[in-house]
Design an enzyme around this catalytic site. Structure first.
Site, PDB file in Angstrom:
ATOM      1  N   TYR A   1      -9.732   3.874   7.111  1.00 18.37           N
ATOM      2  CA  TYR A   1      -8.456   4.293   6.537  1.00 18.37           C
ATOM      3  C   TYR A   1      -8.098   3.505   5.287  1.00 18.37           C
ATOM      4  O   TYR A   1      -7.496   4.052   4.353  1.00 18.37           O
ATOM      5  CB  TYR A   1      -7.339   4.233   7.585  1.00 18.37           C
ATOM      6  CG  TYR A   1      -6.911   2.851   8.004  1.00 18.37           C
ATOM      7  CD1 TYR A   1      -5.866   2.210   7.366  1.00 18.37           C
ATOM      8  CD2 TYR A   1      -7.531   2.195   9.061  1.00 18.37           C
ATOM      9  CE1 TYR A   1      -5.450   0.952   7.743  1.00 18.37           C
ATOM     10  CE2 TYR A   1      -7.134   0.941   9.456  1.00 18.37           C
ATOM     11  CZ  TYR A   1      -6.097   0.313   8.786  1.00 18.37           C
ATOM     12  OH  TYR A   1      -5.706  -0.941   9.159  1.00 18.37           O
TER      13      TYR A   1
ATOM     14  N   LYS B   1       0.836  -1.213   0.000  1.00 20.41           N
ATOM     15  CA  LYS B   1       0.000   0.000   0.000  1.00 20.41           C
ATOM     16  C   LYS B   1       0.862   1.251   0.000  1.00 20.41           C
ATOM     17  O   LYS B   1       0.617   2.186  -0.770  1.00 20.41           O
ATOM     18  CB  LYS B   1      -0.916  -0.005   1.214  1.00 20.41           C
ATOM     19  CG  LYS B   1      -1.714   1.271   1.402  1.00 20.41           C
ATOM     20  CD  LYS B   1      -2.219   1.392   2.832  1.00 20.41           C
ATOM     21  CE  LYS B   1      -1.065   1.640   3.798  1.00 20.41           C
ATOM     22  NZ  LYS B   1      -1.541   1.726   5.202  1.00 20.41           N
TER      23      LYS B   1
END
Length: 447
Positions: A176, A49
């Protein structure tokens, strides 16, 4: 016993526990992992990520470079090339994890394992092994609710392996993971619509900080639809519960993760679970069955990689190293790698004022780098201070390198720094971080 310790799960917490127990505690350790070594963080979470976050930031950096006088031209993004390099890096990291375990003397079993009694584990090939202690470190997994067309959606697990980038994407979720992928895809040129059930994104974070992130995301072209939920998914189309339709090439579900406890055989042994399916443990990560322990996301305490590592290390030191200690879950800092980025530690303004009198110090400003380039980005710095003790109870930063800054702020706050300690610290100029030590008057006071 075949082993002193048998670990189920090769993620951050399990690997740390296995390595410390074997290399420093002298234990005979076995570890089973049915997927790739490294777990969620290394293979399908934090590491890939963050690499994608870095990739998605270059268009803005290229534009800024032009504003600074560099003659640059932005070309297209080569997703297949990037994906190949990303997969090569993950393979390298997995190899590093394996070598770490092998060098520590841990025996690796590349297969699924289930617990059949308090001291025995059965591997997928039918082999049974015994162990004095068993550690469950199987982490968590994303889930998609049971709605029509759910099979057409993807989760964060698949986002790193897409054959091609979509032109349009709908992301369901406001946490998130959803927000980070919204920013990643947006930065890579995808038209993004983010849908969340709540009235704003990033529930649980400081209200002012999350509003600042949402405004920054919207400024970059991300459409945020609050109070919205998907009712069904059809090829190329999603329909919300309100009946609105949205054309899309990809649907990403990021509405949360659940502890990965299904089918491990723990229920039959009397291991106790919480309402979300998490394994209940005490401060030493021990379950209701004395020989079975659990660390990391499977316990749903604080679902962060560094926390899992601390829990695994504390377990190994306590059981095998003769150095008993417990992982400290208080004042754990975290970062959300959205654009703008957010770093946070301690209490939100809402939680702090519910506990007593607080002063709230806030500074918002346009950072020098992007201001010069003509961008409208704004950074937020915020301190929450107890009026009686003067201790800094919370710090929230939204802006470039917020994660880097919050790590150092967390050290001071963990040590019990007061607002006057911050004030006595001489600023480093010109930086964004200097705002943390130059805020003199509170923006708000809550009695």
């Amino acid at each position: 016993m075949d082993y002193d310790l048998f670990v189920i799960g090769g993620g951050s917490g399990g690997v740390r526990a296995a390595r410390i127990a074997s290399a420093e505690g002298g234990a005979k350790v076995g570890l089973a992992e049915e997927s790739r070594m490294g777990g969620t963080c290394v293979i399908r979470g934090c590491v890939p990520k963050k690499i994608m976050v870095n990739a998605s930031a270059f268009p803005g950096q290229i534009a800024d470079a032009a504003a600074y006088g560099w003659q640059v031209t932005q070309g297209g993004f080569d997703w297949p090339r990037f994906r190949g390099q990303l997969e090569a890096e993950l393979t390298r990291l997995e190899g590093a994890y394996r070598n770490t375990l092998k060098n520590a003397g841990v025996v690796i079993h590349d297969q699924r394992a289930v617990v059949i009694d308090p001291h025995r584990v059965r591997l997928a090939d039918g082999t049974e092994v015994s162990a004095r202690h068993i550690l469950i470190a199987t982490g968590g997994r994303p889930f998609i609710p049971d709605i029509p067309g759910a099979e057409l959606a993807v989760t964060s697990n698949e986002m790193f392996h897409l054959d091609a980038l979509p032109g349009r994407a709908v992301i369901m979720g406001g946490g998130y993971i959803a927000c980070e992928f919204a920013c990643i895809l947006n930065g890579l040129g995808v038209q993004v619509t983010l849908m969340c059930r709540a009235s704003n994104i990033l529930r649980g974070f400081d209200e002012e900080a999350r509003a600042h992130v949402a405004a920054g995301m919207a400024e970059k072209g991300i459409t945020i639809l609050t109070g919205t939920e998907i009712a069904r998914i059809d090829p190329g189309l999603v329909t919300t519960t309100a009946g609105a339709t949205h054309e899309t090439d990809l649907v990403l579900y990021a509405t949360g993760r659940v502890p990965n406890t299904t089918g491990l055989g723990l229920e039959a042994l009397g291991v106790q679970f919480g309402a979300r399916g998490q394994i209940l443990v005490d401060a030493h990560s021990q379950t209701s069955v004395p020989s079975i322990f659990a660390v990391g996301d499977v316990t749903d305490r604080i679902n962060l990689t560094p926390v899992a590592i601390r829990e695994g290390h504390a377990f190994a030191d306590t059981i095998f190293g003769g150095k008993p200690w417990v992982a400290d879950h208080d004042l754990v800092a975290s970062a959300v790698f959205t654009q703008p980025e957010m770093g946070t530690v301690g209490l939100t303004e809402e939680a702090a004022k519910a506990q007593g009198g607080v002063e709230v110090y806030v500074s918002t400003f346009r950072p020098m780098k992007t201001l010069f380039a003509g961008r409208q980005d704004r950074t937020l710095m915020k301190l929450i201070v107890a009026t009686d003790t003067r201790r800094v109870l919370g710090c929230h930063i939204v802006g470039p390198e917020a994660g880097e800054m919050i790590q150092l702020a967390a050290v001071a706050i963990k040590m019990g720094a007061t607002k006057e300690d911050f004030d006595r610290t001489v600023a480093v100029h010109p930086t964004a971080a200097e705002e943390l030590v130059t805020m003199r008057k509170p923006a708000r006071v809550h009695a």
